[in-house]
Design a protein around this motif. Sequence first.
Motif, PDB file in Angstrom:
ATOM      1  N   GLN A 132       8.210 -38.538  13.141  1.00 48.84           N
ATOM      2  CA  GLN A 132       8.081 -37.284  13.880  1.00 48.84           C
ATOM      3  C   GLN A 132       8.629 -36.091  13.092  1.00 48.84           C
ATOM      4  OE1 GLN A 132       6.331 -37.058  16.607  1.00 48.84           O
ATOM      5  NE2 GLN A 132       5.952 -39.226  16.931  1.00 48.84           N
ATOM      6  N   SER A 133       9.528 -35.320  13.672  1.00 50.37           N
ATOM      7  CA  SER A 133       9.950 -34.062  13.031  1.00 50.37           C
ATOM      8  C   SER A 133      10.700 -34.250  11.725  1.00 50.37           C
ATOM      9  CB  SER A 133      10.831 -33.246  13.980  1.00 50.37           C
ATOM     10  OG  SER A 133      10.056 -32.758  15.041  1.00 50.37           O
ATOM     11  N   ILE A 134      11.120 -35.467  11.434  1.00 53.20           N
ATOM     12  CA  ILE A 134      11.791 -35.690  10.146  1.00 53.20           C
ATOM     13  C   ILE A 134      10.854 -35.320   8.999  1.00 53.20           C
ATOM     14  CG2 ILE A 134      12.750 -37.489   8.634  1.00 53.20           C
ATOM     15  CD1 ILE A 134      13.920 -38.791  11.170  1.00 53.20           C
ATOM     16  N   VAL A 135       9.550 -35.474   9.250  1.00 57.50           N
ATOM     17  CA  VAL A 135       8.593 -35.138   8.191  1.00 57.50           C
ATOM     18  C   VAL A 135       8.614 -33.647   7.847  1.00 57.50           C
ATOM     19  CG1 VAL A 135       6.467 -34.611   9.491  1.00 57.50           C
ATOM     20  CG2 VAL A 135       6.333 -35.838   7.317  1.00 57.50           C
ATOM     21  N   LYS A 136       9.165 -32.830   8.749  1.00 54.76           N
ATOM     22  CA  LYS A 136       9.249 -31.396   8.453  1.00 54.76           C
ATOM     23  C   LYS A 136      10.085 -31.134   7.196  1.00 54.76           C
ATOM     24  CE  LYS A 136       8.700 -30.123  13.321  1.00 54.76           C
ATOM     25  NZ  LYS A 136       9.413 -29.828  14.590  1.00 54.76           N
ATOM     26  N   VAL A 137      11.063 -32.005   6.949  1.00 59.60           N
ATOM     27  CA  VAL A 137      11.868 -31.878   5.728  1.00 59.60           C
ATOM     28  C   VAL A 137      10.986 -32.089   4.497  1.00 59.60           C
ATOM     29  CG1 VAL A 137      13.800 -32.858   4.428  1.00 59.60           C
ATOM     30  CG2 VAL A 137      13.957 -32.633   6.920  1.00 59.60           C
ATOM     31  N   ILE A 138      10.110 -33.068   4.576  1.00 62.18           N
ATOM     32  CA  ILE A 138       9.238 -33.372   3.428  1.00 62.18           C
ATOM     33  C   ILE A 138       8.223 -32.245   3.219  1.00 62.18           C
ATOM     34  CG2 ILE A 138       7.825 -35.161   2.334  1.00 62.18           C
ATOM     35  CD1 ILE A 138      10.644 -36.063   3.397  1.00 62.18           C
TER      36      ILE A 138
ATOM     37  N   LEU B 263       6.394 -38.297   0.296  1.00 61.65           N
ATOM     38  CA  LEU B 263       7.109 -39.187   1.223  1.00 61.65           C
ATOM     39  C   LEU B 263       7.307 -40.563   0.589  1.00 61.65           C
ATOM     40  CD1 LEU B 263       8.134 -38.970   4.158  1.00 61.65           C
ATOM     41  CD2 LEU B 263       5.806 -39.383   4.939  1.00 61.65           C
ATOM     42  N   LYS B 264       6.286 -41.047  -0.068  1.00 60.59           N
ATOM     43  CA  LYS B 264       6.379 -42.352  -0.735  1.00 60.59           C
ATOM     44  C   LYS B 264       7.371 -42.310  -1.889  1.00 60.59           C
ATOM     45  CE  LYS B 264       1.746 -44.076   0.405  1.00 60.59           C
ATOM     46  NZ  LYS B 264       0.364 -44.287  -0.090  1.00 60.59           N
ATOM     47  N   LYS B 265       7.298 -41.221  -2.640  1.00 56.24           N
ATOM     48  CA  LYS B 265       8.173 -41.102  -3.810  1.00 56.24           C
ATOM     49  C   LYS B 265       9.642 -40.997  -3.390  1.00 56.24           C
ATOM     50  CE  LYS B 265       7.703 -38.746  -8.154  1.00 56.24           C
ATOM     51  NZ  LYS B 265       7.004 -37.633  -8.809  1.00 56.24           N
ATOM     52  N   LEU B 266       9.889 -40.180  -2.364  1.00 56.73           N
ATOM     53  CA  LEU B 266      11.271 -39.961  -1.937  1.00 56.73           C
ATOM     54  C   LEU B 266      11.862 -41.199  -1.261  1.00 56.73           C
ATOM     55  CD1 LEU B 266      11.011 -36.333  -0.478  1.00 56.73           C
ATOM     56  CD2 LEU B 266      12.379 -37.011  -2.455  1.00 56.73           C
ATOM     57  N   SER B 267      10.986 -41.985  -0.627  1.00 56.12           N
ATOM     58  CA  SER B 267      11.495 -43.185   0.044  1.00 56.12           C
ATOM     59  C   SER B 267      11.372 -44.417  -0.853  1.00 56.12           C
ATOM     60  CB  SER B 267      10.725 -43.420   1.350  1.00 56.12           C
ATOM     61  OG  SER B 267       9.348 -43.648   1.055  1.00 56.12           O
TER      62      SER B 267
ATOM     63  N   TYR C  73      -0.962 -32.746  10.450  1.00 57.45           N
ATOM     64  CA  TYR C  73       0.366 -32.702  11.070  1.00 57.45           C
ATOM     65  C   TYR C  73       0.597 -33.903  11.981  1.00 57.45           C
ATOM     66  CZ  TYR C  73       4.394 -30.884  13.588  1.00 57.45           C
ATOM     67  OH  TYR C  73       5.636 -30.728  14.157  1.00 57.45           O
ATOM     68  N   PHE C  74      -0.400 -34.210  12.809  1.00 60.17           N
ATOM     69  CA  PHE C  74      -0.254 -35.351  13.726  1.00 60.17           C
ATOM     70  C   PHE C  74      -0.116 -36.664  12.955  1.00 60.17           C
ATOM     71  CE2 PHE C  74      -2.791 -32.873  17.171  1.00 60.17           C
ATOM     72  CZ  PHE C  74      -1.614 -32.327  17.670  1.00 60.17           C
ATOM     73  N   LYS C  75      -0.907 -36.791  11.869  1.00 65.72           N
ATOM     74  CA  LYS C  75      -0.829 -38.016  11.074  1.00 65.72           C
ATOM     75  C   LYS C  75       0.560 -38.161  10.440  1.00 65.72           C
ATOM     76  CE  LYS C  75      -5.174 -38.583   9.267  1.00 65.72           C
ATOM     77  NZ  LYS C  75      -6.094 -38.425   8.127  1.00 65.72           N
ATOM     78  N   LEU C  76       1.069 -37.057   9.926  1.00 63.58           N
ATOM     79  CA  LEU C  76       2.383 -37.095   9.264  1.00 63.58           C
ATOM     80  C   LEU C  76       3.484 -37.457  10.265  1.00 63.58           C
ATOM     81  CD1 LEU C  76       2.105 -33.925   7.001  1.00 63.58           C
ATOM     82  CD2 LEU C  76       2.182 -36.305   6.223  1.00 63.58           C
ATOM     83  N   CYS C  77       3.392 -36.915  11.464  1.00 59.91           N
ATOM     84  CA  CYS C  77       4.407 -37.219  12.492  1.00 59.91           C
ATOM     85  C   CYS C  77       4.347 -38.688  12.897  1.00 59.91           C
ATOM     86  CB  CYS C  77       4.192 -36.347  13.732  1.00 59.91           C
ATOM     87  SG  CYS C  77       4.633 -34.628  13.458  1.00 59.91           S
ATOM     88  N   SER C  78       3.195 -39.318  12.657  1.00 54.10           N
ATOM     89  CA  SER C  78       2.978 -40.690  13.108  1.00 54.10           C
ATOM     90  C   SER C  78       3.276 -41.731  12.032  1.00 54.10           C
ATOM     91  CB  SER C  78       1.528 -40.851  13.581  1.00 54.10           C
ATOM     92  OG  SER C  78       1.214 -39.865  14.541  1.00 54.10           O
TER      93      SER C  78
END
Lengths: 306, 306, 306, 306
Positions: B60-66, B139-143, B189-194
């Motif tokens: 969810q909103s954690i993706v806002k950081v990415i 997201l993949k790289k950071l995780s 946006y919806f995909k990223l939150c999911s």
Amino acid sequence: MKDKLQSIIDQNRKWTNCGQVASYIPELAKADPNILGIAINDINDKAVQAGDYNYYFTIQSIVKVIILICLLIDGGEDKIFDKVGMEPSSEPFNSIPKLERTESGKPLNPFINAGAIACTDAVLGKNCKEKYERIVAMLKKLSNNQNLKINDAVYKSEKLTGQTNRAIAHYLKGAGLIDNSVEDVLDVYFKLCSVEMVVKDIAKIASVIANGGIAPWSQEKIIPTNANKIIKAIMTTCGLYDSSGCFAVRVGMPSKSGVGGGIVSVAPNKMGIAVVGPSLDHHGNSIAGVKVLEELSKSERLSIFL
Amino acid sequence: MKDKLQSIIDQNRKWTNCGQVASYIPELAKADPNILGIAINDINDKAVQAGDYNYYFTIQSIVKVIILICLLIDGGEDKIFDKVGMEPSSEPFNSIPKLERTESGKPLNPFINAGAIACTDAVLGKNCKEKYERIVAMLKKLSNNQNLKINDAVYKSEKLTGQTNRAIAHYLKGAGLIDNSVEDVLDVYFKLCSVEMVVKDIAKIASVIANGGIAPWSQEKIIPTNANKIIKAIMTTCGLYDSSGCFAVRVGMPSKSGVGGGIVSVAPNKMGIAVVGPSLDHHGNSIAGVKVLEELSKSERLSIFL
Amino acid sequence: MKDKLQSIIDQNRKWTNCGQVASYIPELAKADPNILGIAINDINDKAVQAGDYNYYFTIQSIVKVIILICLLIDGGEDKIFDKVGMEPSSEPFNSIPKLERTESGKPLNPFINAGAIACTDAVLGKNCKEKYERIVAMLKKLSNNQNLKINDAVYKSEKLTGQTNRAIAHYLKGAGLIDNSVEDVLDVYFKLCSVEMVVKDIAKIASVIANGGIAPWSQEKIIPTNANKIIKAIMTTCGLYDSSGCFAVRVGMPSKSGVGGGIVSVAPNKMGIAVVGPSLDHHGNSIAGVKVLEELSKSERLSIFL
Amino acid sequence: MKDKLQSIIDQNRKWTNCGQVASYIPELAKADPNILGIAINDINDKAVQAGDYNYYFTIQSIVKVIILICLLIDGGEDKIFDKVGMEPSSEPFNSIPKLERTESGKPLNPFINAGAIACTDAVLGKNCKEKYERIVAMLKKLSNNQNLKINDAVYKSEKLTGQTNRAIAHYLKGAGLIDNSVEDVLDVYFKLCSVEMVVKDIAKIASVIANGGIAPWSQEKIIPTNANKIIKAIMTTCGLYDSSGCFAVRVGMPSKSGVGGGIVSVAPNKMGIAVVGPSLDHHGNSIAGVKVLEELSKSERLSIFL
């Protein structure tokens, strides 16, 4: 460092033309908009200053930091947060009529006027005279200066014309957030806002916070560690009215501004800093002062977020 | 450390009874309120975890950081702040219809939905597909995890019922703050939150930020220093909706929460931390997760304000 | 009367210089700011007109009166007030992002855009096409004019650029206040707002309301008595955006304005009145039109409060 | 008519269980929630009453009508609207801290507390004593009753605990909207709110307004025609706090409520009406009183919108 400060002052003095001095009380409108000064006091008590460092100005909202320190020492975290919230406000600094209350009816944070007035009332002391003396004693101790003076004209002007603060205080009284009489509490608050200092005095205060609550000149632990932590957190999220977020990004030092043009800034484990520049931006912060702090923060890498 | 984490989890699991799982979309309401898990990844890439660390939840909103990281890398400070402000909001997290705009009409900050949607649109990419791939790659790289999955049911549920976000996006389109088509941007946006992750994945992300932008496992500099500084500043002032100020005082770590129950926290120069607990307080933050972080911060002295 | 109207128009034409034509959609900005016209249709169906009475303009928000009439006929008082409140708004007419919702989540009244869109959706008809036809049929009947035309350029401009209304409609959809698809409902709404009329047509409509719901030309009872009462009440409290209160004091006729510059006014048991003047005041009402109505109301003693 | 009133009272007494008496000042909380009374005074000075018509209650905000009448007589339309706006408020009656100001800084209308306090200050009189006497004299004249009494306990309770009004008055003083001393103006205002009457007294006042400003008992023209028109307009748009719009639709009589449970209503050219029922709905209006007025309006066809 002296040269660097002088150069930063020189390069940013142009900004003093872009703002306006506070005018909500007649006395403040007399401030000189061209002033720009800075002082640093590091954690080894080494002092440097540049620009108009001899300019006396009323500390105004900067005193809210001292009120909060007293209250944290007196009663700890819990006592304060019975009185006020801890959330930043997205309202402009002068939208005071809104009171910016939390759901629970308490002022949003200790750095909006409503919050500071409620905190003043809660400082230890059997009456308002004692509360005033307690806060002034702390101000003297933190600035290592026993010769504070009140700008009597500003004090009387605030007292006479500070109707918005009077409205706020009456509201707080009605909400049970003030125990003492409205006029007594306001008198303390107006007097405290009217204390005059030079930047060196305020840099001293900041250096105590920067040094973990320990005075660099005496090694006395004045502010308990937990209180010192809370102060810095609230200065970071709420210190520059509704540009606190932008300031955190661009400058990144726990700070508090006042409409007299002063800003107190803390570079933890490094130094205390104070600037003065009475010409304000529309958020109510010293327009050139913010620029000076931004440049200093960038060149000296002072942001707590680095 | 493993034992300490386990003990903190055990002692705070009771809090999971005090909140409620998010229910604004039907799929989220299916989350298990009893879950509580934590993972740490320190700057030497040492990982520890406890509790329900194998629980997959949507970030969810954690993706806002990415999203913000991508945008800062793409365009720097100035590009972002053409799109959004940087000020904390004192409105509850679900008062989204108000859009919380600055004077200039821009969303208040990149961590409210309006801000994150505007930022998504501005990430590099000739079209929304490329923007999505750019953010997912980050997201993949950071995780350090190439096997991300989307929770398809949550994604479809958001897409079908996310009318408030749709309203916001149409408003932004009208205000000229979105270039691409509303549905395309929302789809990204919806995909990223999911995106679904376990706490370990998110702790990895946090450890990069804690380590000055450098991946502890590869020493690759992923986030430029200035971007990393800005991220931490905004996480500190805006990361936990309208309890960001309180969280700064009590926990003091740059963090971002999501309504899936996750919180990402950064202890600079020490470690990245992630917790999950889908039972939320009325601010929209994991109720037990915040308690766990507070206890960990106090016992390990992780506050940036100490 | 003809001479009196001409004289009032002549004396108030100067006001057309003081306002501005609506510009939120490009097509509206093309309106001629110098236009000023008036038509009266009394309850004996006697018509008088003066000024630019041949000027065709889009009726815009004036159609909200017709939508409300249809809904009151279809379902009565209760059906409507399941959808919207009945309270005036103290927000400016263009602060639409706030949606101005009541506690119950419903739009504040049927004359703000959110309320009118919700009402459009609720008009009888198995689909949006039928709803549109139902409202247009009522518009033709009330204006006694079967030759209505749509300003296609305005309609397309609204449809293309009416993002705020699109945002509102998506929000209403999410809140369960719209049953049909957002784009279908908006299409009806945009088309209705783009109907073009001359003041005579609108004066006819007003004369039916002035005559207790009975068409002066055919004696047909078009609007039931209770519906006619409700229409006048809501026109009085909510008809001129956030200057409805001032208009009630100064003019005192149930009225509704539109950003195309038209105002429909009802002098109960006397006459229907329509003015047009595309130059608007900052409330969104025809600046010269309001002046004309005030002067006419005073000279003919038309206020319902006399 | 006597029988009809009795029957309406009997049928609506059940509603007194659904509300709550005002409690913001301790004395008001002592009111009897079961009371329900009505009085009518028609324009031929024929009086009828039913229910608890002998119950004395403080008129509270109903006095705002009298203050407005005085000010309109003293200075006309323009003098008032230098002081206050004329727009209805969509804020709840007890959200007074917001002051509900217009853009120009003036209170939104003369019937919110801020507006009424500003108007009190502007009534003719060299000092507040004279202003008070002027308003009381008007109250006596309009109610045709020289024996008004003040409820001393309510007056003292308001004076002691009316901190919100005190806050408002200080704010108005600061904004230059009050010339006299805050405490002097408040003393007048609190005393006026504490005047006690029975419904018959208030029905007399209403009958003067219903009769075009002419006292039915003496044929004296007390209220000039234009002032009488303005009073009715403002009562219609602003008289019942944030349910004024709903009341206009359902009842349709210019009215003003007070938190003492009274409502004054005007059926133009027919009669003056007063009800009392201290049990209030959440808007601050007498819950059973509104029901009684609605039923009476419907059965006697008293709505001005019919």
